[in-house]
Design a protein around this motif. Structure first.
Motif, PDB file in Angstrom:
ATOM      1  N   ARG A 172      52.649  27.484  38.943  1.00  0.00           N
ATOM      2  CA  ARG A 172      53.957  27.394  39.592  1.00  0.00           C
ATOM      3  C   ARG A 172      54.620  26.039  39.399  1.00  0.00           C
ATOM      4  O   ARG A 172      55.823  25.975  39.162  1.00  0.00           O
ATOM      5  CB  ARG A 172      53.820  27.743  41.078  1.00  0.00           C
ATOM      6  CG  ARG A 172      53.523  29.219  41.302  1.00  0.00           C
ATOM      7  CD  ARG A 172      53.632  29.599  42.762  1.00  0.00           C
ATOM      8  NE  ARG A 172      53.424  31.023  42.956  1.00  0.00           N
ATOM      9  CZ  ARG A 172      54.354  31.950  42.826  1.00  0.00           C
ATOM     10  NH1 ARG A 172      55.583  31.584  42.502  1.00  0.00           N
ATOM     11  NH2 ARG A 172      54.086  33.224  43.010  1.00  0.00           N
ATOM     12  N   CYS A 189      56.209  26.165  36.013  1.00  0.00           N
ATOM     13  CA  CYS A 189      57.413  26.989  36.012  1.00  0.00           C
ATOM     14  C   CYS A 189      58.588  26.267  36.647  1.00  0.00           C
ATOM     15  O   CYS A 189      59.738  26.472  36.267  1.00  0.00           O
ATOM     16  CB  CYS A 189      57.145  28.302  36.760  1.00  0.00           C
ATOM     17  SG  CYS A 189      55.962  29.389  35.931  1.00  0.00           S
ATOM     18  N   ASP A 248      57.832  35.096  37.256  1.00  0.00           N
ATOM     19  CA  ASP A 248      57.704  36.446  36.704  1.00  0.00           C
ATOM     20  C   ASP A 248      57.818  36.435  35.175  1.00  0.00           C
ATOM     21  O   ASP A 248      57.122  37.179  34.480  1.00  0.00           O
ATOM     22  CB  ASP A 248      58.771  37.360  37.294  1.00  0.00           C
ATOM     23  CG  ASP A 248      58.553  37.612  38.783  1.00  0.00           C
ATOM     24  OD1 ASP A 248      57.418  37.368  39.254  1.00  0.00           O
ATOM     25  OD2 ASP A 248      59.502  38.032  39.459  1.00  0.00           O
ATOM     26  N   THR A 249      58.699  35.573  34.663  1.00  0.00           N
ATOM     27  CA  THR A 249      58.846  35.466  33.212  1.00  0.00           C
ATOM     28  C   THR A 249      57.574  34.925  32.577  1.00  0.00           C
ATOM     29  O   THR A 249      57.138  35.387  31.516  1.00  0.00           O
ATOM     30  CB  THR A 249      60.025  34.545  32.867  1.00  0.00           C
ATOM     31  OG1 THR A 249      61.207  35.047  33.480  1.00  0.00           O
ATOM     32  CG2 THR A 249      60.232  34.451  31.362  1.00  0.00           C
ATOM     33  N   ALA A 301      61.262  31.313  35.584  1.00  0.00           N
ATOM     34  CA  ALA A 301      60.796  32.063  36.743  1.00  0.00           C
ATOM     35  C   ALA A 301      59.316  32.405  36.569  1.00  0.00           C
ATOM     36  O   ALA A 301      58.866  32.673  35.455  1.00  0.00           O
ATOM     37  CB  ALA A 301      61.614  33.345  36.912  1.00  0.00           C
ATOM     38  N   TYR A 341      54.450  35.158  33.766  1.00  0.00           N
ATOM     39  CA  TYR A 341      53.387  36.159  33.826  1.00  0.00           C
ATOM     40  C   TYR A 341      53.658  37.321  32.853  1.00  0.00           C
ATOM     41  O   TYR A 341      52.728  37.898  32.289  1.00  0.00           O
ATOM     42  CB  TYR A 341      53.248  36.690  35.251  1.00  0.00           C
ATOM     43  CG  TYR A 341      52.660  35.663  36.201  1.00  0.00           C
ATOM     44  CD1 TYR A 341      51.380  35.155  35.991  1.00  0.00           C
ATOM     45  CD2 TYR A 341      53.379  35.206  37.296  1.00  0.00           C
ATOM     46  CE1 TYR A 341      50.839  34.212  36.851  1.00  0.00           C
ATOM     47  CE2 TYR A 341      52.852  34.265  38.156  1.00  0.00           C
ATOM     48  CZ  TYR A 341      51.574  33.768  37.932  1.00  0.00           C
ATOM     49  OH  TYR A 341      51.046  32.831  38.774  1.00  0.00           O
ATOM     50  N   GLU A 342      54.934  37.659  32.661  1.00  0.00           N
ATOM     51  CA  GLU A 342      55.264  38.712  31.709  1.00  0.00           C
ATOM     52  C   GLU A 342      54.922  38.282  30.281  1.00  0.00           C
ATOM     53  O   GLU A 342      54.454  39.084  29.461  1.00  0.00           O
ATOM     54  CB  GLU A 342      56.744  39.064  31.810  1.00  0.00           C
ATOM     55  CG  GLU A 342      57.218  40.138  30.846  1.00  0.00           C
ATOM     56  CD  GLU A 342      56.568  41.491  31.105  1.00  0.00           C
ATOM     57  OE1 GLU A 342      56.540  42.319  30.173  1.00  0.00           O
ATOM     58  OE2 GLU A 342      56.085  41.719  32.234  1.00  0.00           O
TER      59      GLU A 342
END
Length: 237
Positions: free
Chosen positions: A8, A11, A19-20, A17, A22-23
């Motif tokens: 985090r 990031c 989420d980006t 983000a 982890y994606e």
């Protein structure tokens, strides 16, 4: 647990983000989650490399694309060009390749004083200088030009049959003369410095006569032309 603690903060610094992030990890672990274009690129890369290697690494974009089409691949020419550029492969070019500059990383490079921002409120505040070459029936012709960043027009230019430093300085001096910025030269700023090339001394005098500061876009110093300037914050009136 330790990895989750630093993901985090990373990031937040990048910034992206979570989420980006982890994606991205999920797609790297599972290629099936990649986009259709990325999956198609992954499929085409080995075939492009195979055709390129099978033909002595001389095929360019057009011939590689036509060979793939003959083999039944439904692929666009621009896709082959994009992938070959990303893979770092290029066909053999007929004739002798032309190089306008030879980088020399040992020489100092002036800092970028405009920070890639070329929006100015008036003329004669930022000039951008460069030179290029044009192929003709007689050989290559070199064109040097100086562009005013505000007016978006060429304020000085010269043409030469050889890429020497003098014709680039001629373009700068023409721009200075047209702006009626002829002033007294004053003392030589290089008089207490070690001997330098005549082109560098002439360039320093040209820049100092109208109090211009020097910046560069890229470090493109070479034996031919080492003073590819961006004249910034000049005090021309």
């Amino acid at each position: 647990m330790v990895r989750a603690q630093w993901r985090r903060p990373i990031c937040a610094v990048l910034p992206i983000a979570p989420d980006t992030y982890y994606e991205h990890l999920a797609r790297r672990a599972d290629p099936a989650r990649l986009s259709d274009r990325a999956q198609r690129d992954t499929e085409l890369r080995p075939h492009i490399q195979r055709v390129f290697d099978a033909n002595w690494q001389v095929y360019g974009v057009r011939k590689v694309w036509r060979q793939l089409r003959r083999e039944g691949f439904d692929v666009a020419r621009c896709t082959v060009a994009r992938l070959m550029k990303a893979m770092g492969i290029q066909g053999v070019i007929r004739g002798k390749p032309q190089r306008t500059t030879i980088p020399d990383k040992k020489l100092p490079c002036p800092p970028d004083k405009v920070n890639r921002q070329f929006r100015v409120p008036a003329q004669n505040m930022i000039w951008v200088s460069d030179f290029t070459y044009v192929a003709t029936w007689k050989g290559f012709v070199y064109v040097a030009f100086v562009i005013d960043a505000y007016a978006r027009k060429i304020v000085g230019w010269r043409v030469s049959t050889s890429p020497h430093a003098g014709f680039v300085l001629d373009a700068i001096e023409q721009a200075v003369h047209d702006c009626r910025a002829v002033k007294a030269m004053g003392p030589d700023p290089n008089q207490n410095q070690p001997p330098e090339s005549p082109a560098r001394v002439r360039y320093a005098k040209t820049a100092s006569c109208f109090a211009a500061r020097v910046s560069v876009r890229y470090c493109r110093d070479s034996r031919i032309w080492r003073w590819l300037p961006v004249l910034t914050e000049s005090k021309i009136v």
